[in-house]
Design a protein around this motif. Sequence first.
Motif: not given
Length: 383
Positions: A35, A246-247, A269-271, A273, A275, A277-278
Motif C-alpha cells: 500500500v 491503481r485502486e 493499492h496494487p492493481d 486489489t 474492494y 481487501t483495500a
Amino acid sequence: MAATVLGLTGAPPATAAPATSAPARATQAEVPAGVTAGVAVFDRTTGTFTERLNETMRFRSASVVKLLIALDYLRTRDPRTLSAADRTRLDSMLRSSDDNAAGYYWDLGGRRAIIDRTVAQLGLTDTANPPAGYEGYWGYVALSAADTVRIYRYILDTASAPVRDYVMGNLRQSTRCGTDGFDQQFGIAGSFERPRTVKQGWSGFGSSGGCTPKPPTTVPAAAERRSAPAQRSAAPRAAAGVDLTREALHTTGTVGAGDRTIVAVFTLHPDGTPYGTAYTAVNRLTRSLDVPGAARPSGTWFGTWGSGVNVRPRPTTVDSAPLTMLPAGVEVLVSCQKLGQEVTIPPYTNAWWAYLPQYGGYITNIYISSPGNQLPGVPVCSS
C-alpha cells in the motif's frame, strides 16, 4: 439451506491554534504491505500534527474533491436559503457521495475554475486540476493529506457559520452506502466511535462495493460525469506525478468532541486489489494512528470470506431481511455471538451467529475465518 439463500460465494481462506511541527518521533502509522499511503492527523486543541507520512504526496482525489465542489458552490450562497433541489443534491453528494450530483455542480461551476478558485481561497499548495483532456473527470483532481487538513481547517475555523454547520452537519450523517453501492464504513467510520464526520473516496474497484445501489439523484444527462473513465485503457496512467490507475481508497474527516482531530488518509493499492481487501487495509492503517480525542470501538477483529454476505437484524434468515451486505473478504469487528438458526453451506453447518456492532446486525459464523463453530475469546450476547 442452500448457499443461494444467503447469496454467498467463494471458499474459506487459510486460517484551532496555528499548526506547529509535530514532536520528533517516528510515526505510528502501520502501512500494510503493497500500500502507498499519505497521512496527516492534526489535533486542533494543541495545534500540532500527531501523524505525518507522505503528507504532501499527491493522490487522485476520487470523491474527496466533493468537499471543494460544495465549498465553491456555497461561496456565494447561504445554505439556509438553498432551493429544495439544491439541498437534495448537495445533501446526497456530501452524505452518500452522489457522483451525479458532483457532475452537476462540476459542470455548473466551470470544472477547472472550481479548483482555481478554491486553491486561491483556501491557500492549498498541493491541489491541482485534472490533466488536459480529462477536464470532465473531477475524480482526477489531485489532493494531498496536508491540503485535506487545510480544507477541514477552513471549514471549521474560517468559513461562515452557516456553511460550516451545513457541510459538517451533512458529514456527520454520512450513510453506510454510497449511491453507487459502495460501503462507506471504512477508515474513520470503521475505526472510531461517534462523534465523527466522514468524507470518503474510492476509485478503480469496478462494481463490487458490498451494498445494494440506491437510486441516484436525478440530474440532467448532459451533466453526468464519472469520477474516472469507464475503461482504464482510456486513461493516462499518471499525470503530474499522480497515479490515475491503481485502486484508490481514502478516508477523511474529524474525530472527537468539537471536531478535535482532523484525519486524512489517502491510499493506493496494487492493481487488481478487491474492494474488501483495500477496505481492510485502510481500516488497519487508520486504527494504528495517534488520534487525540478518539473513542475506539470494543470487540475482536476477524476476517471473512465469500461475497454477498448478508448482515441481518436477528440471527436467522426467517423474517430477518438483510440490512446490508459486506464487501467481499472484508475484516469485521465482532462484539458478541449467540446461537440462532442452524445454517448449512456445504460442507459447513453452524448455528452460531456473530454480532457486528458497526453494522447493527448478525452474520452466520460460517463466513468468519476462524477454526470451530464458536469464535474464540468472543462472549455470548446477553440478549
